[in-house]
Motif scaffolding. Structure first.
Motif, PDB file in Angstrom:
ATOM      1  N   ASP A   1       6.885  44.159  24.180  1.00  0.00           N
ATOM      2  CA  ASP A   1       6.374  43.114  23.286  1.00  0.00           C
ATOM      3  C   ASP A   1       6.606  43.494  21.821  1.00  0.00           C
ATOM      4  OD1 ASP A   1       5.562  41.495  25.378  1.00  0.00           O
ATOM      5  OD2 ASP A   1       3.499  42.226  25.355  1.00  0.00           O
ATOM      6  N   ASP A   2       6.485  44.778  21.490  1.00  0.00           N
ATOM      7  CA  ASP A   2       6.752  45.223  20.118  1.00  0.00           C
ATOM      8  C   ASP A   2       8.220  45.006  19.748  1.00  0.00           C
ATOM      9  OD1 ASP A   2       4.135  45.955  19.762  1.00  0.00           O
ATOM     10  OD2 ASP A   2       4.482  48.110  19.995  1.00  0.00           O
ATOM     11  N   ASP A   3       9.114  45.317  20.694  1.00  0.00           N
ATOM     12  CA  ASP A   3      10.542  45.064  20.450  1.00  0.00           C
ATOM     13  C   ASP A   3      10.773  43.577  20.194  1.00  0.00           C
ATOM     14  OD1 ASP A   3      11.066  47.735  21.125  1.00  0.00           O
ATOM     15  OD2 ASP A   3      11.541  47.233  23.212  1.00  0.00           O
ATOM     16  N   ASP A   4      10.119  42.756  20.987  1.00  0.00           N
ATOM     17  CA  ASP A   4      10.252  41.300  20.864  1.00  0.00           C
ATOM     18  C   ASP A   4       9.920  40.860  19.427  1.00  0.00           C
ATOM     19  OD1 ASP A   4      10.264  38.565  21.210  1.00  0.00           O
ATOM     20  OD2 ASP A   4       8.714  38.528  22.748  1.00  0.00           O
ATOM     21  N   VAL A   5       8.815  41.384  18.910  1.00  0.00           N
ATOM     22  CA  VAL A   5       8.414  41.044  17.535  1.00  0.00           C
ATOM     23  C   VAL A   5       9.487  41.478  16.540  1.00  0.00           C
ATOM     24  CG1 VAL A   5       6.723  41.544  15.714  1.00  0.00           C
ATOM     25  CG2 VAL A   5       5.948  41.098  18.066  1.00  0.00           C
ATOM     26  N   SER A   6       9.978  42.709  16.698  1.00  0.00           N
ATOM     27  CA  SER A   6      10.996  43.229  15.772  1.00  0.00           C
ATOM     28  C   SER A   6      12.272  42.400  15.832  1.00  0.00           C
ATOM     29  CB  SER A   6      11.343  44.681  16.127  1.00  0.00           C
ATOM     30  OG  SER A   6      10.206  45.484  16.089  1.00  0.00           O
ATOM     31  N   ILE A   7      12.672  42.068  17.042  1.00  0.00           N
ATOM     32  CA  ILE A   7      13.921  41.323  17.228  1.00  0.00           C
ATOM     33  C   ILE A   7      13.828  39.945  16.566  1.00  0.00           C
ATOM     34  CG2 ILE A   7      15.326  40.165  18.992  1.00  0.00           C
ATOM     35  CD1 ILE A   7      14.671  42.616  20.826  1.00  0.00           C
ATOM     36  N   ARG A   8      12.691  39.283  16.726  1.00  0.00           N
ATOM     37  CA  ARG A   8      12.545  37.924  16.180  1.00  0.00           C
ATOM     38  C   ARG A   8      12.548  37.902  14.654  1.00  0.00           C
ATOM     39  NH1 ARG A   8       9.892  34.002  20.188  1.00  0.00           N
ATOM     40  NH2 ARG A   8       9.754  35.184  22.106  1.00  0.00           N
ATOM     41  N   GLN A   9      12.302  39.073  14.041  1.00  0.00           N
ATOM     42  CA  GLN A   9      12.296  39.120  12.570  1.00  0.00           C
ATOM     43  C   GLN A   9      13.698  39.229  11.985  1.00  0.00           C
ATOM     44  OE1 GLN A   9       9.611  42.402  11.985  1.00  0.00           O
ATOM     45  NE2 GLN A   9       7.797  41.096  12.040  1.00  0.00           N
ATOM     46  N   CYS A  10      14.696  39.453  12.833  1.00  0.00           N
ATOM     47  CA  CYS A  10      16.069  39.630  12.341  1.00  0.00           C
ATOM     48  C   CYS A  10      16.682  38.274  12.032  1.00  0.00           C
ATOM     49  CB  CYS A  10      16.914  40.343  13.391  1.00  0.00           C
ATOM     50  SG  CYS A  10      16.312  41.985  13.772  1.00  0.00           S
ATOM     51  N   LYS A  11      17.052  38.095  10.770  1.00  0.00           N
ATOM     52  CA  LYS A  11      17.571  36.792  10.362  1.00  0.00           C
ATOM     53  C   LYS A  11      19.085  36.761  10.239  1.00  0.00           C
ATOM     54  CE  LYS A  11      13.448  35.177  10.247  1.00  0.00           C
ATOM     55  NZ  LYS A  11      12.991  34.622  11.538  1.00  0.00           N
ATOM     56  N   SER A  12      19.713  37.930  10.332  1.00  0.00           N
ATOM     57  CA  SER A  12      21.181  37.960  10.264  1.00  0.00           C
ATOM     58  C   SER A  12      21.708  38.692  11.491  1.00  0.00           C
ATOM     59  CB  SER A  12      21.658  38.674   9.010  1.00  0.00           C
ATOM     60  OG  SER A  12      21.364  40.057   9.102  1.00  0.00           O
ATOM     61  N   GLU A  13      22.967  38.441  11.807  1.00  0.00           N
ATOM     62  CA  GLU A  13      23.585  39.107  12.952  1.00  0.00           C
ATOM     63  C   GLU A  13      23.591  40.623  12.743  1.00  0.00           C
ATOM     64  OE1 GLU A  13      27.373  37.437  14.092  1.00  0.00           O
ATOM     65  OE2 GLU A  13      27.992  39.311  15.030  1.00  0.00           O
ATOM     66  N   SER A  14      23.902  41.071  11.522  1.00  0.00           N
ATOM     67  CA  SER A  14      23.963  42.519  11.289  1.00  0.00           C
ATOM     68  C   SER A  14      22.584  43.162  11.425  1.00  0.00           C
ATOM     69  CB  SER A  14      24.572  42.817   9.922  1.00  0.00           C
ATOM     70  OG  SER A  14      23.794  42.234   8.904  1.00  0.00           O
ATOM     71  N   ALA A  15      21.549  42.474  10.950  1.00  0.00           N
ATOM     72  CA  ALA A  15      20.186  43.010  11.097  1.00  0.00           C
ATOM     73  C   ALA A  15      19.800  43.079  12.566  1.00  0.00           C
ATOM     74  CB  ALA A  15      19.198  42.133  10.331  1.00  0.00           C
ATOM     75  N   LEU A  16      20.179  42.055  13.307  1.00  0.00           N
ATOM     76  CA  LEU A  16      19.865  42.020  14.736  1.00  0.00           C
ATOM     77  C   LEU A  16      20.548  43.171  15.465  1.00  0.00           C
ATOM     78  CD1 LEU A  16      18.578  40.405  17.123  1.00  0.00           C
ATOM     79  CD2 LEU A  16      20.817  39.330  17.373  1.00  0.00           C
ATOM     80  N   ILE A  17      21.811  43.390  15.186  1.00  0.00           N
ATOM     81  CA  ILE A  17      22.553  44.431  15.895  1.00  0.00           C
ATOM     82  C   ILE A  17      22.013  45.814  15.539  1.00  0.00           C
ATOM     83  CG2 ILE A  17      24.831  45.525  16.080  1.00  0.00           C
ATOM     84  CD1 ILE A  17      25.969  42.637  16.094  1.00  0.00           C
ATOM     85  N   SER A  18      21.637  46.001  14.295  1.00  0.00           N
ATOM     86  CA  SER A  18      21.026  47.269  13.897  1.00  0.00           C
ATOM     87  C   SER A  18      19.719  47.500  14.650  1.00  0.00           C
ATOM     88  CB  SER A  18      20.804  47.234  12.388  1.00  0.00           C
ATOM     89  OG  SER A  18      19.986  48.283  11.987  1.00  0.00           O
ATOM     90  N   CYS A  19      18.904  46.470  14.721  1.00  0.00           N
ATOM     91  CA  CYS A  19      17.610  46.551  15.414  1.00  0.00           C
ATOM     92  C   CYS A  19      17.802  46.841  16.901  1.00  0.00           C
ATOM     93  CB  CYS A  19      16.854  45.237  15.212  1.00  0.00           C
ATOM     94  SG  CYS A  19      15.305  45.117  16.112  1.00  0.00           S
ATOM     95  N   ILE A  20      18.669  46.097  17.522  1.00  0.00           N
ATOM     96  CA  ILE A  20      18.813  46.209  18.973  1.00  0.00           C
ATOM     97  C   ILE A  20      19.515  47.508  19.353  1.00  0.00           C
ATOM     98  CG2 ILE A  20      21.004  44.963  19.322  1.00  0.00           C
ATOM     99  CD1 ILE A  20      17.721  44.433  21.267  1.00  0.00           C
ATOM    100  N   SER A  21      20.360  48.021  18.461  1.00  0.00           N
ATOM    101  CA  SER A  21      21.024  49.301  18.736  1.00  0.00           C
ATOM    102  C   SER A  21      20.008  50.435  18.799  1.00  0.00           C
ATOM    103  CB  SER A  21      22.075  49.598  17.663  1.00  0.00           C
ATOM    104  OG  SER A  21      23.108  48.642  17.709  1.00  0.00           O
ATOM    105  N   SER A  22      19.008  50.375  17.918  1.00  0.00           N
ATOM    106  CA  SER A  22      17.994  51.432  17.960  1.00  0.00           C
ATOM    107  C   SER A  22      17.100  51.288  19.189  1.00  0.00           C
ATOM    108  CB  SER A  22      17.177  51.458  16.664  1.00  0.00           C
ATOM    109  OG  SER A  22      16.538  50.233  16.451  1.00  0.00           O
ATOM    110  N   ILE A  23      16.837  50.054  19.601  1.00  0.00           N
ATOM    111  CA  ILE A  23      16.060  49.843  20.836  1.00  0.00           C
ATOM    112  C   ILE A  23      16.854  50.337  22.047  1.00  0.00           C
ATOM    113  CG2 ILE A  23      15.162  48.054  22.383  1.00  0.00           C
ATOM    114  CD1 ILE A  23      14.422  46.463  19.809  1.00  0.00           C
ATOM    115  N   ALA A  24      18.151  50.076  22.062  1.00  0.00           N
ATOM    116  CA  ALA A  24      18.985  50.451  23.211  1.00  0.00           C
ATOM    117  C   ALA A  24      19.087  51.964  23.384  1.00  0.00           C
ATOM    118  CB  ALA A  24      20.381  49.844  23.062  1.00  0.00           C
ATOM    119  N   LYS A  25      18.872  52.721  22.322  1.00  0.00           N
ATOM    120  CA  LYS A  25      18.908  54.185  22.436  1.00  0.00           C
ATOM    121  C   LYS A  25      17.780  54.706  23.322  1.00  0.00           C
ATOM    122  CE  LYS A  25      20.798  55.358  17.865  1.00  0.00           C
ATOM    123  NZ  LYS A  25      22.170  55.577  18.267  1.00  0.00           N
TER     124      LYS A  25
END
Ligand SMILES: [Zn+2]
Length: 108
Positions: A54-78
């Motif tokens: 659920d915390d990841d979900d909140v972080s992901i939804r805050q990403c307003k650009s593709e680059s911000a999203l990929i940065s966020c999700i890359s750290s989650i995927a680690k």
């Protein structure tokens, strides 16, 4: 995976999309990202499915650009294993769980 209901659509383009899905049975949330490009080998499609909290979900939804999203999700995927479904044109498809670094490729 594709039958899991969509909870949020963050990006929806013909060659790129990003969505949050949720299992109706166990409530587990999944982040899905799709990229596609055309080259001499044909139509290259990749789907990535990452189980998220659920915390990841909140972080992901805050990403307003593709680059911000990929940065966020890359750290989650680690932090966990995730599923990659790769359909490289005319070559055989590859579907596998991985814990290697997330690489979101070029898309048209
Ligand atoms: Zn489930």
């Amino acid at each position: 995976m594709f039958k899991l209901p969509e909870q949020a659509i963050l990006f929806e383009e013909s060659h790129f999309n990003a969505k949050i899905r949720q299992c109706p049975n166990c409530s587990l949330k999944w982040f899905q990202i799709f990229t596609e490009f055309l080259n001499s080998k044909g139509d290259n499609q990749t789907f990535v499915f990452i189980p998220i909290t659920d915390d990841d979900d909140v972080s992901i939804r805050q990403c307003k650009s593709e680059s911000a999203l990929i940065s966020c999700i890359s750290s989650i995927a680690k932090l966990r294993r995730y599923l990659v479904m790769h359909y490289p044109g005319e070559e055989a498809s590859r579907v596998a769980w991985t814990s290697s670094d997330l690489h979101i490729g070029y898309h048209d």
